[in-house]
Structures are given as structure tokens and as C-alpha cells.
Motif scaffolding. Structure first.
Motif, short mmCIF file in Angstrom:
data_model
loop_
_atom_site.label_atom_id
_atom_site.label_comp_id
_atom_site.label_asym_id
_atom_site.label_seq_id
_atom_site.Cartn_x
_atom_site.Cartn_y
_atom_site.Cartn_z
N ALA A 29 -7.17 -5.75 -14.06
CA ALA A 29 -6.47 -4.63 -14.78
C ALA A 29 -6.53 -3.22 -13.89
N GLU A 30 -7.53 -3.14 -13.17
CA GLU A 30 -7.61 -2.00 -12.23
C GLU A 30 -6.62 -2.00 -11.07
N PHE A 31 -6.70 -3.15 -10.35
CA PHE A 31 -5.73 -3.35 -9.34
C PHE A 31 -4.11 -3.09 -9.86
N LYS A 34 -3.71 0.67 -10.34
CA LYS A 34 -4.07 1.64 -9.31
C LYS A 34 -3.77 1.13 -7.95
N GLY A 35 -3.48 -0.17 -7.81
CA GLY A 35 -3.10 -1.06 -6.56
C GLY A 35 -4.57 -0.93 -5.93
N PHE A 36 -4.78 -1.95 -5.03
CA PHE A 36 -5.86 -2.25 -4.38
C PHE A 36 -6.40 -1.05 -3.60
N LEU A 110 0.79 -7.64 -6.93
CA LEU A 110 1.84 -8.18 -5.86
C LEU A 110 2.90 -7.19 -5.66
N ILE A 111 3.11 -6.35 -6.74
CA ILE A 111 4.28 -5.20 -6.37
C ILE A 111 3.48 -4.14 -5.57
N TRP A 112 2.21 -3.81 -6.03
CA TRP A 112 1.31 -2.84 -5.29
C TRP A 112 1.05 -3.28 -4.01
N GLY A 113 1.17 -4.48 -3.99
CA GLY A 113 0.67 -4.91 -2.28
C GLY A 113 2.08 -4.54 -1.49
N GLY A 114 3.25 -4.59 -2.04
CA GLY A 114 4.23 -4.28 -1.32
C GLY A 114 4.48 -2.77 -1.15
N LEU A 115 4.15 -2.03 -2.25
CA LEU A 115 4.15 -0.30 -1.93
C LEU A 115 3.22 0.07 -1.19
N GLN A 116 2.17 -0.67 -0.99
CA GLN A 116 1.08 -0.08 -0.13
C GLN A 116 0.72 -0.91 1.06
N ASP A 117 2.01 -1.61 1.43
CA ASP A 117 1.97 -2.47 2.72
C ASP A 117 1.63 -1.50 3.85
N ASP A 118 1.01 -2.10 5.07
CA ASP A 118 0.58 -1.37 6.06
C ASP A 118 1.47 -2.18 7.23
N GLY A 119 1.90 -3.13 6.97
CA GLY A 119 2.59 -4.03 8.09
C GLY A 119 1.84 -4.97 8.67
N GLU A 120 0.60 -5.21 8.20
CA GLU A 120 -0.36 -6.11 9.00
C GLU A 120 0.20 -7.28 8.45
#
Length: 205
Positions: A29-31, A34-36, A110-120
Motif C-alpha cells: 500500500a505504501e509503495f 508513494k513509490g519505493f 511497477l509504474i512508480w518504478g518507471g517514474l523513479q528510474d535511475d537508469g541502473e
């Protein structure tokens, strides 16, 4: 302030699996909200009603929780993707749509993971996606879709399409008049995507 830490060992002895489930659901729920990167361990602990030390004890921290949630999604995926005989591409995509609607929090993570992607580079994700592309190449060779479509880009389109209800809930409501979180939307939208993919099938036998 001392009460949670005194209770923690008791919780572990009493029902560790229940405590782990509470923590995992709270993390999901938190992730999702707010994203990871934007979620704090203390917020997960507060939502779960446990001492935050239990998160390290059971999962090794935030990263371990994310891995556990990813494994949970992969387990759900296997229920519709790992059947024998394998599902057709339309059936597979319809299964993804249904799973996404039923557990929108995981889709939002999964969507948040894309928005917060750091290219790693994520080696596990890279292997998983390569396997998916190879599966599409096999399906293409068997005539499930035309030879002039690139399986890699088709996979990207299918992921975006399957997650549309979680990515654009406002558009679902405005365009279709549906509740994007409802099973009815998942069934209707999944069937429409399946029909679209059936039109690509080049095997006329």
C-alpha cells in the motif's frame, strides 16, 4: 515508546506468518501510494502496526520487501502464464489485465518504478524480459502474429496496454464510463484486447 519493542518477540513466536503478511500488505500500500523511493520503513511499520525492527528481521529492509512483492506477483503470473498447454497470446494478455485490475497496488508499484528510474540495470528484470521476447518470437514463428511486427516492441505495447487501467484511471472513467478498479472493467477491457490480438493471428488453418 518501549511497548512495541517488548511485543516484537512475542509477535514472532505467536504468528510470524501473519505478521509477515501484515508487513507485506502495508508495504504494498505504501509503495503503491508513494513509490519505493518515497516510502519510509517507519511508515510501513506504522501501517502494519508493528515495530519497524521486524521489517529488518523478516525482510532485511525495504529492498527485501520489494523483492518479496515482486516474487508474489511472479507467483500470481504463473497461475495464468504457466499453464499446460501454454495460453494463446490473447488469453495471456487477458490474464495480465485481470491480474492488474485485481491487484492495482502491484501494478502501481511497477509504474512508480518507471517514474523513479535511475537508469541502473536490473539483471533479473533483463533476463525476464529477454525470456518474454523469445516467447513472442516463438509465437510469431507459429503464426500468432505477423512477421513484420518486432516482438520486442510488441511486448512493450502489450505491457502498456495491459496496465492502462492503472496508468490512466481518469481516462478509463472519461472514455469508457467504467470504474478502472472493477472486475467488470477488467473483463470487458481484457476481452477487447484479446479480440484485437486475435485479428493479428496469421494462422488461418
Amino acid at each position: 515508546m518501549d511497548k512495541p519493542s517488548r511485543r516484537a518477540p512475542v509477535e514472532r513466536r505467536r504468528d510470524p506468518e501473519r505478521t509477515k503478511r501484515r508487513i507485506a500488505e502495508a508495504a504494498k500500500a505504501e509503495f503503491s501510494a508513494k513509490g519505493f523511493a518515497g516510502t519510509r520503513v517507519s511508515e510501513i511499520a506504522a501501517r502494519a502496526g508493528v515495530n519497524k525492527q521486524l521489517i529488518s528481521y523478516y525482510f532485511g529492509g525495504k529492498e527485501g520487501l520489494l523483492k518479496a512483492l515482486t516474487a508474489d506477483w511472479q507467483g500470481k503470473e504463473s497461475t495464468f502464464a504457466g499453464t499446460s498447454p501454454p495460453p494463446t497470446l490473447p488469453e495471456l494478455v487477458r490474464g495480465y489485465v485481470t491480474a492488474t485490475v485485481r491487484d492495482r497496488d502491484l501494478a502501481r508499484i511497477l509504474i512508480w518504478g518507471g517514474l523513479q528510474d535511475d537508469g541502473e540495470e536490473d539483471s533479473a528484470l533483463l533476463r525476464d524480459m529477454r525470456d518474454n521476447v523469445e516467447d513472442l518470437r516463438r509465437r510469431q514463428a507459429e503464426g500468432e502474429f505477423p512477421a513484420d511486427l518486432d516482438p520486442a516492441y510488441l511486448l512493450l505495447m502489450l505491457f502498456a496496454a495491459a496496465d492502462a487501467g492503472a496508468i490512466f484511471p481518469q481516462l478509463v472513467r472519461a472514455i469508457c464510463g467504467d470504474d478502472p478498479a472493477s472486475e467488470e472493467f477488467g473483463e470487458r477491457y481484457g476481452e477487447q484486447l484479446a479480440r484485437l490480438l486475435r485479428h493479428l493471428n496469421t494462422d488461418k488453418s
